[in-house]
Write a protein that holds these residues in place. Structure first.
Motif, PDB file in Angstrom:
ATOM      1  N   ARG A 169      49.984  37.012  48.292  1.00 17.75           N
ATOM      2  CA  ARG A 169      49.935  38.725  48.583  1.00 17.75           C
ATOM      3  C   ARG A 169      48.463  39.216  47.366  1.00 17.75           C
ATOM      4  O   ARG A 169      47.626  39.777  48.119  1.00 17.75           O
ATOM      5  CB  ARG A 169      51.000  38.614  47.259  1.00 17.75           C
ATOM      6  CG  ARG A 169      51.946  39.290  47.902  1.00 17.75           C
ATOM      7  CD  ARG A 169      53.053  39.781  47.089  1.00 17.75           C
ATOM      8  NE  ARG A 169      54.587  39.460  47.792  1.00 17.75           N
ATOM      9  CZ  ARG A 169      55.384  39.947  46.830  1.00 17.75           C
ATOM     10  NH1 ARG A 169      55.775  40.451  45.950  1.00 17.75           N
ATOM     11  NH2 ARG A 169      56.905  40.145  47.449  1.00 17.75           N
ATOM     12  N   GLN A 170      47.823  37.952  46.904  1.00 11.39           N
ATOM     13  CA  GLN A 170      46.303  38.585  45.987  1.00 11.39           C
ATOM     14  C   GLN A 170      46.005  37.732  47.021  1.00 11.39           C
ATOM     15  O   GLN A 170      44.716  38.030  47.463  1.00 11.39           O
ATOM     16  CB  GLN A 170      46.528  36.958  44.698  1.00 11.39           C
ATOM     17  CG  GLN A 170      47.316  37.725  43.564  1.00 11.39           C
ATOM     18  CD  GLN A 170      46.780  39.071  43.280  1.00 11.39           C
ATOM     19  OE1 GLN A 170      47.144  39.935  42.870  1.00 11.39           O
ATOM     20  NE2 GLN A 170      45.349  38.598  42.441  1.00 11.39           N
ATOM     21  N   ARG A 173      46.114  40.934  49.270  1.00 15.20           N
ATOM     22  CA  ARG A 173      44.631  41.996  48.965  1.00 15.20           C
ATOM     23  C   ARG A 173      43.519  41.740  48.861  1.00 15.20           C
ATOM     24  O   ARG A 173      42.527  42.808  48.991  1.00 15.20           O
ATOM     25  CB  ARG A 173      45.833  42.013  47.406  1.00 15.20           C
ATOM     26  CG  ARG A 173      45.426  43.482  46.595  1.00 15.20           C
ATOM     27  CD  ARG A 173      45.413  43.649  45.474  1.00 15.20           C
ATOM     28  NE  ARG A 173      47.357  44.219  45.650  1.00 15.20           N
ATOM     29  CZ  ARG A 173      48.213  42.718  45.120  1.00 15.20           C
ATOM     30  NH1 ARG A 173      47.636  41.601  44.700  1.00 15.20           N
ATOM     31  NH2 ARG A 173      49.239  43.240  45.047  1.00 15.20           N
ATOM     32  N   GLN A 174      43.245  40.692  48.734  1.00 11.25           N
ATOM     33  CA  GLN A 174      41.832  40.369  48.338  1.00 11.25           C
ATOM     34  C   GLN A 174      41.034  40.491  49.948  1.00 11.25           C
ATOM     35  O   GLN A 174      40.097  40.960  50.066  1.00 11.25           O
ATOM     36  CB  GLN A 174      41.811  38.805  47.993  1.00 11.25           C
ATOM     37  CG  GLN A 174      40.221  38.688  47.350  1.00 11.25           C
ATOM     38  CD  GLN A 174      40.019  36.859  46.438  1.00 11.25           C
ATOM     39  OE1 GLN A 174      40.675  36.504  47.003  1.00 11.25           O
ATOM     40  NE2 GLN A 174      38.557  37.087  46.236  1.00 11.25           N
ATOM     41  N   ARG A 176      41.719  42.380  51.887  1.00 13.20           N
ATOM     42  CA  ARG A 176      41.867  43.902  52.221  1.00 13.20           C
ATOM     43  C   ARG A 176      40.071  44.394  51.452  1.00 13.20           C
ATOM     44  O   ARG A 176      39.305  45.022  52.276  1.00 13.20           O
ATOM     45  CB  ARG A 176      42.907  44.682  51.694  1.00 13.20           C
ATOM     46  CG  ARG A 176      44.270  44.102  53.004  1.00 13.20           C
ATOM     47  CD  ARG A 176      45.307  44.854  52.592  1.00 13.20           C
ATOM     48  NE  ARG A 176      46.649  44.968  53.710  1.00 13.20           N
ATOM     49  CZ  ARG A 176      47.842  44.773  52.901  1.00 13.20           C
ATOM     50  NH1 ARG A 176      48.648  45.438  52.150  1.00 13.20           N
ATOM     51  NH2 ARG A 176      49.194  44.333  54.209  1.00 13.20           N
TER      52      ARG A 176
END
Length: 414
Positions: A169-170, A173-174, A176
């Motif tokens: 998920r990180q 997110r990164q 994006r």
């Protein structure tokens, strides 16, 4: 916009940094798998020498290692080939665990492999299946029921799964954020290009208005005057033509200089702004041929040398203002007054023409045409101001004021 200082803003991590992190994690899991596989095989050989299942176990261990090596070649996408490979890898591991429960802890790297390839729900189901096998294998090795053997494998599986999911998920997110940053940079670059284009257009329009357009207007009037006196006064007509020729020559020099964003020709000849204003006054007086007299006055002395772009702007403002006087004011006298004060430099252009009412003319701010807006734009870039004092029948005074200490970074043109 960019600076070479080490304490300046640092670029955000790019996709290469994310790929490097994923590769490092994959290498760590591969090393852990082979270490656990080798340790499990060594333990079995030491504790169960000469057993009938030993050849089978050694062959299956080699097959398991070979299958695992093939995995990175297939990639991490859930394709048909990668799913078949993962199913075969898990099946061989299960057979090995059935033959030797000590191989159960090889499941930890397999957790990572399943989570990396499969969709979330399928990956969680695989992790649960592998965990059950590990629990069963640990209970087979135990000499009695041990709650720790039942609870520890699920706990390890839960922690491993939670860490992997959090990292994924990180990473998403990164990714994006990086995409947003790249998109913002592209938009900023496009905006800067547009602003640069508009600024260059404004510069050229101001230069053309203050030099070429005014020169062409003067040439037109001189040629018209020569045409009117061609038969009655040939000598005067030739004087008009020679004057128009001189204006054309000077405009050509000015055009070449502002295309290359150089200083005005008067400033390039040396002597600074004061000498350039005196030359401008003398030239305008000569071109008017008795219709207009322009005088130049210098009051005070600058405490520091004015920046080149300030001198250029003030000279262009004087040129534009005198062109307005010649074309619109109907004046017989005009004066250029440059005053150096402690905190500012002031240029006044005054004439005794018929004047006008500034608030009554059309356009933004009561100004029509391009001359006065161009002056305001030049002064705005320098942090200065432009004021106009005029009334019908009372002449006009245009005052340009620039601060003595200016911000070296130009402001956006209004």
């Amino acid at each position: 916009m960019e600076h070479g200082h080490e304490d300046g803003p640092r670029p955000a991590p790019g996709p290469d940094a994310d790929d490097a992190g994923a590769r490092n994690l994959a290498l760590l899991m591969h090393a852990a798998f082979f270490l656990l596989l080798g340790a499990s095989l060594a333990r079995f050989l030491l504790r169960h020498p000469g057993e009938a299942r030993t050849p089978w176990l050694m062959g299956l261990s080699v097959a398991l290692a070979a299958l695992y090596v093939i995995g990175p070649v297939l990639g991490s996408r859930p394709t048909a080939r990668s799913l078949v490979w993962l199913g075969g890898l898990v099946a061989v591991w299960m057979v090995v665990v059935v033959l030797a429960p000590s191989f159960a802890w090889c499941a930890v790297p397999l957790f990572y492999t399943g989570l990396r390839i499969l969709p979330p729900r399928a990956a969680y189901a695989l992790v649960a299946l592998l965990t059950l096998f590990v629990v069963a294998a640990q209970l087979r090795l135990a000499h009695g029921f041990d709650p720790n053997l039942v609870l520890a494998p699920p706990a390890v599986a839960a922690v491993a799964t939670a860490v992997f999911v959090h990292m994924r998920r990180q990473a998403v997110r990164q990714g994006r954020l990086i995409d947003d940053l790249l998109r913002t940079r592209r938009e900023l670059a496009a905006t800067e290009r547009r602003e640069g284009t508009l600024a260059e257009r404004q510069r050229l329009s101001m230069e053309i208005h203050d030099t070429l357009a005014q020169g062409l207007s003067s040439q037109q009037m001189l040629l018209q005057a020569a045409d009117r006196t061609w038969d009655t006064d040939p000598a005067a007509a030739r004087r008009h033509i020679r004057t128009a020729e001189g204006i054309a020559e000077r405009n050509l020099a000015e055009a070449r200089r502002f295309v290359h964003d150089l200083a005005p020709a008067d400033l390039a000849e040396g002597g600074g702004l004061e000498a350039a204003l005196r030359a401008l006054a003398a030239r305008e007086t000569a071109q008017a041929q008795g219709r207009l007299t322009v005088r130049c006055h210098i009051e005070g002395a600058p405490h520091t040398v004015l920046p080149d772009r300030t001198q250029s702007a003030l000279l262009r403002i004087a040129q534009g203002a005198l062109a307005n006087v010649t074309e619109h004011a109907g004046a017989t006298e005009a004066a250029l007054t440059l005053t150096h004060l402690d905190d500012r430099t002031v240029l006044d252009i005054a004439d005794n023409g018929h004047g006008f009412t500034p608030t009554a003319t059309g356009g933004p701010g009561g100004v029509r045409g391009h001359g006065l807006p161009a002056m305001r734009a030049r002064l705005h870039q320098l942090g200065g101001t432009l004021t106009i004092e005029s009334a019908p029948g009372e002449g006009t005074v245009v005052t340009a004021t620039v601060p003595a200490l200016q911000d070296p970074t130009p402001q956006d043109s209004a």
